[in-house]
Design a protein around this motif. Structure first.
Motif, PDB file in Angstrom:
ATOM      1  N   GLU A  83      44.964 -52.442 -43.268  1.00  0.00           N
ATOM      2  CA  GLU A  83      45.239 -53.018 -44.559  1.00  0.00           C
ATOM      3  C   GLU A  83      45.484 -54.491 -44.594  1.00  0.00           C
ATOM      4  O   GLU A  83      45.342 -55.239 -45.600  1.00  0.00           O
ATOM      5  CB  GLU A  83      46.567 -52.311 -45.231  1.00  0.00           C
ATOM      6  CG  GLU A  83      46.415 -50.929 -45.249  1.00  0.00           C
ATOM      7  CD  GLU A  83      47.573 -49.727 -45.420  1.00  0.00           C
ATOM      8  OE1 GLU A  83      47.736 -48.922 -45.913  1.00  0.00           O
ATOM      9  OE2 GLU A  83      48.789 -50.389 -44.970  1.00  0.00           O
ATOM     10  N   TRP A  84      46.182 -55.069 -43.680  1.00  0.00           N
ATOM     11  CA  TRP A  84      46.155 -56.528 -43.722  1.00  0.00           C
ATOM     12  C   TRP A  84      45.035 -57.048 -43.605  1.00  0.00           C
ATOM     13  O   TRP A  84      44.858 -58.365 -44.547  1.00  0.00           O
ATOM     14  CB  TRP A  84      46.958 -57.087 -42.163  1.00  0.00           C
ATOM     15  CG  TRP A  84      47.631 -58.321 -42.178  1.00  0.00           C
ATOM     16  CD1 TRP A  84      47.813 -59.189 -43.128  1.00  0.00           C
ATOM     17  CD2 TRP A  84      47.977 -58.993 -41.004  1.00  0.00           C
ATOM     18  NE1 TRP A  84      48.663 -60.434 -42.762  1.00  0.00           N
ATOM     19  CE2 TRP A  84      48.498 -60.202 -41.561  1.00  0.00           C
ATOM     20  CE3 TRP A  84      47.974 -58.761 -39.490  1.00  0.00           C
ATOM     21  CZ2 TRP A  84      49.057 -60.993 -40.479  1.00  0.00           C
ATOM     22  CZ3 TRP A  84      48.550 -59.461 -38.761  1.00  0.00           C
ATOM     23  CH2 TRP A  84      49.094 -60.944 -39.337  1.00  0.00           C
ATOM     24  N   VAL A  85      43.880 -56.661 -42.908  1.00  0.00           N
ATOM     25  CA  VAL A  85      42.566 -57.258 -43.158  1.00  0.00           C
ATOM     26  C   VAL A  85      42.214 -56.994 -44.461  1.00  0.00           C
ATOM     27  O   VAL A  85      41.523 -57.786 -45.137  1.00  0.00           O
ATOM     28  CB  VAL A  85      41.769 -56.672 -41.973  1.00  0.00           C
ATOM     29  CG1 VAL A  85      40.234 -57.030 -42.276  1.00  0.00           C
ATOM     30  CG2 VAL A  85      42.215 -57.008 -40.509  1.00  0.00           C
ATOM     31  N   SER A  86      41.902 -55.850 -45.093  1.00  0.00           N
ATOM     32  CA  SER A  86      41.198 -55.529 -46.115  1.00  0.00           C
ATOM     33  C   SER A  86      41.965 -56.086 -47.496  1.00  0.00           C
ATOM     34  O   SER A  86      41.182 -56.393 -48.290  1.00  0.00           O
ATOM     35  CB  SER A  86      41.240 -54.060 -46.405  1.00  0.00           C
ATOM     36  OG  SER A  86      42.471 -53.311 -46.464  1.00  0.00           O
ATOM     37  N   GLU A  87      43.377 -56.337 -47.376  1.00  0.00           N
ATOM     38  CA  GLU A  87      44.037 -56.747 -48.612  1.00  0.00           C
ATOM     39  C   GLU A  87      44.495 -58.148 -48.517  1.00  0.00           C
ATOM     40  O   GLU A  87      44.756 -58.691 -49.580  1.00  0.00           O
ATOM     41  CB  GLU A  87      45.281 -55.716 -48.886  1.00  0.00           C
ATOM     42  CG  GLU A  87      45.011 -54.331 -48.934  1.00  0.00           C
ATOM     43  CD  GLU A  87      46.355 -53.464 -49.334  1.00  0.00           C
ATOM     44  OE1 GLU A  87      47.106 -53.868 -49.952  1.00  0.00           O
ATOM     45  OE2 GLU A  87      46.474 -52.483 -48.935  1.00  0.00           O
ATOM     46  N   TYR A  88      43.953 -59.019 -47.451  1.00  0.00           N
ATOM     47  CA  TYR A  88      44.528 -60.245 -47.141  1.00  0.00           C
ATOM     48  C   TYR A  88      43.293 -61.015 -46.611  1.00  0.00           C
ATOM     49  O   TYR A  88      42.763 -62.109 -47.099  1.00  0.00           O
ATOM     50  CB  TYR A  88      45.760 -60.354 -46.889  1.00  0.00           C
ATOM     51  CG  TYR A  88      46.320 -61.783 -46.721  1.00  0.00           C
ATOM     52  CD1 TYR A  88      46.281 -62.709 -47.645  1.00  0.00           C
ATOM     53  CD2 TYR A  88      46.507 -62.332 -45.184  1.00  0.00           C
ATOM     54  CE1 TYR A  88      46.698 -64.155 -47.139  1.00  0.00           C
ATOM     55  CE2 TYR A  88      46.848 -63.606 -44.837  1.00  0.00           C
ATOM     56  CZ  TYR A  88      46.873 -64.542 -46.151  1.00  0.00           C
ATOM     57  OH  TYR A  88      47.185 -65.685 -45.482  1.00  0.00           O
ATOM     58  N   LEU A  89      43.182 -60.662 -45.276  1.00  0.00           N
ATOM     59  CA  LEU A  89      42.368 -61.646 -44.368  1.00  0.00           C
ATOM     60  C   LEU A  89      41.100 -61.520 -44.964  1.00  0.00           C
ATOM     61  O   LEU A  89      40.177 -62.565 -44.851  1.00  0.00           O
ATOM     62  CB  LEU A  89      42.763 -60.857 -42.896  1.00  0.00           C
ATOM     63  CG  LEU A  89      44.067 -61.283 -42.625  1.00  0.00           C
ATOM     64  CD1 LEU A  89      44.236 -60.555 -41.176  1.00  0.00           C
ATOM     65  CD2 LEU A  89      44.580 -62.710 -42.307  1.00  0.00           C
ATOM     66  N   ALA A  90      40.516 -60.421 -45.228  1.00  0.00           N
ATOM     67  CA  ALA A  90      39.076 -60.415 -45.523  1.00  0.00           C
ATOM     68  C   ALA A  90      38.831 -61.102 -46.943  1.00  0.00           C
ATOM     69  O   ALA A  90      37.629 -61.839 -47.089  1.00  0.00           O
ATOM     70  CB  ALA A  90      38.270 -59.135 -45.527  1.00  0.00           C
TER      71      ALA A  90
END
Length: 433
Positions: A83-90
């Motif tokens: 979720e950290w990746v999909s909602e912020y880092l990506a």
């Protein structure tokens, strides 16, 4: 050299934040990322829930870069790595666009035309970042400065207690894992061992304890090198990161209930492969046998191979940046007691080169995302010539609830902190900050 870019190595949380900070200051920046997408290392542990809440996981400059795209910062909750990746880092990587070169590995960094030995004209020469892409094509990028945010994920520590693989560890590699398991169902009914005392080990123990509740015959043994388990359980109600407190509290509960067997002072010396599984042998001769699988979750260490032609200053014990070592030493500090570090502390003998993020902490396990964001804020200000901003401290960390330090390595009583008598039991295990 002012027309040359700043090269950031790694498109993880700190690397992307460094790039956003530099873009905000109108600096030319190139990010080199080994993975096919942003935050490849975070994606590897995407099934793990963080104990830092969303407001502690995003960087201010990155938010400012994203907001014009319609992105809204998550306000509450504790995301998984995925979720950290999909909602912020990506989305952040998308906003940085072509500044990121994916599927490209940095193989070395040097000064143009000068190896490590040469003094003459060294500081006036640009950096040369040597790369290789997924097809094996080699490249060189000239840079006025380099920020190494490549992390430590690719170099886990071995199970062996002296820092080297234990006897038989390599030969038993098919039965030893060095990552938090996503699925443990295939281990039902077997004996599983976890080695390590940090949050990753605790998370693995809790996941395995759930399996033990469901599947009769499943046995979980937790091996700690230290003589006491006191610090494993964290700060309880004194911890301002409540999900971190819940993690330790849940661990204590499964031990008290007898679901997990805890063995202290067990320093792995050898693995013996037999017909009934592995036997794990300690330095003092104790044995844990009939083991189907071992999760060796003993931390990580930095890979400094690509830095061998640079003049760098690392602490001899922690392999952390020397300027911050005394502030992050896990023998003294917990992650809540570690203060802010910036460009002044991170400076290297090679002007214009900085190590930030988890890699700057070397083997110290006390790193939090917030400390990394403060590091890159300061370093970006320094590289842009804003030394007043670089020297400011804009970080406030939550209290750990633990007085700091791990106590004597052989002490059975643990550190100076007593384990809290009132414990918070969380609804779900969380593992990393």
């Amino acid at each position: 050299m002012s027309e040359l870019p700043v090269v950031v190595i790694g498109a993880g949380p700190q690397g992307l934040a460094a790039a956003a900070r530099l873009v905000e200051r109108d600096e030319n920046v190139i990010v080199v990322e080994r993975g096919d997408g942003a935050a490849a290392a975070v994606s590897d542990w995407g099934h793990v829930r963080l104990f830092s809440a969303w407001p502690e996981l995003t960087d201010a400059a990155s938010r400012r870069l994203l907001e014009p795209t319609g992105w809204t910062a998550p306000a509450t909750g504790y995301p998984t790595g995925a979720e950290w990746v999909s909602e912020y880092l990506a989305p952040l990587a998308d906003a940085l666009g072509e500044r990121i070169s994916h599927a490209t590995t940095v193989t070395g960094i040097a000064r143009q035309g000068r190896d490590k030995v040469v003094d003459g004209g060294r500081k006036s020469q640009p950096f040369v970042v040597h790369t290789v892409d997924a097809e094996g094509n080699e490249g060189r990028v000239l840079a006025r400065a380099v920020v190494d945010a490549s992390g430590t994920w690719d170099l886990p520590n071995p199970a062996g207690a002296d820092g080297f693989p234990a006897l038989g560890e390599a030969a038993a590699s098919d039965r030893i894992s060095y990552r938090i398991p996503a699925d443990v169902s295939e281990l039902a009914g077997s004996h599983v061992v976890v080695v390590g005392a940090g949050h990753s080990a605790t998370h693995a123990v809790l996941r395995l304890s759930e399996l033990a509740r469901r599947a009769p015959g499943t046995r979980v043994t937790w091996l700690l090198r230290r003589g006491s388990a006191a610090n494993v359980f964290g700060g309880g109600i004194g911890d301002e990161l409540p999900e971190r407190a819940a993690l330790g509290s849940r661990a204590r509960k499964v031990i008290d209930e007898g679901i997990v067997e805890l063995v202290t002072g067990f320093r792995v010396a050898e693995f013996r492969n037999g017909d009934d599984g592995l036997t794990v042998v300690a330095e003092d001769g104790r044995e844990v046998g009939a083991v189907a699988h071992v999760f060796a979750l003993t931390g990580f260490r930095p890979d400094t191979g690509m830095l061998r032609e640079l003049r760098i200053d690392l602490d001899p014990a922690l392999e952390a940046v020397a300027g911050i070592a005394s502030e992050i030493d896990p023998n003294i500090h917990s992650c809540g007691s570690v203060g802010a570090t910036g460009a002044r502390e991170l400076v290297q003998p090679e002007p214009g080169f900085f190590i930030v993020g988890a890699k700057s902490y070397g083997r110290a396990p006390t790193f939090l995302a917030l400390t990394g964001y403060e590091q890159v804020r300061s370093v970006a200000a320094h590289l842009a010539g804003d030394h007043e901003a670089a020297g400011r401290n804009e970080l406030t960390l939550p209290d750990t609830g633990v007085c700091g330090g791990a106590g004597g390595f052989d002490d059975s009583a643990g550190s100076c902190c007593a384990t809290p008598s009132v414990l918070q039991i969380g609804a779900r295990p969380v593992a990393v900050g």
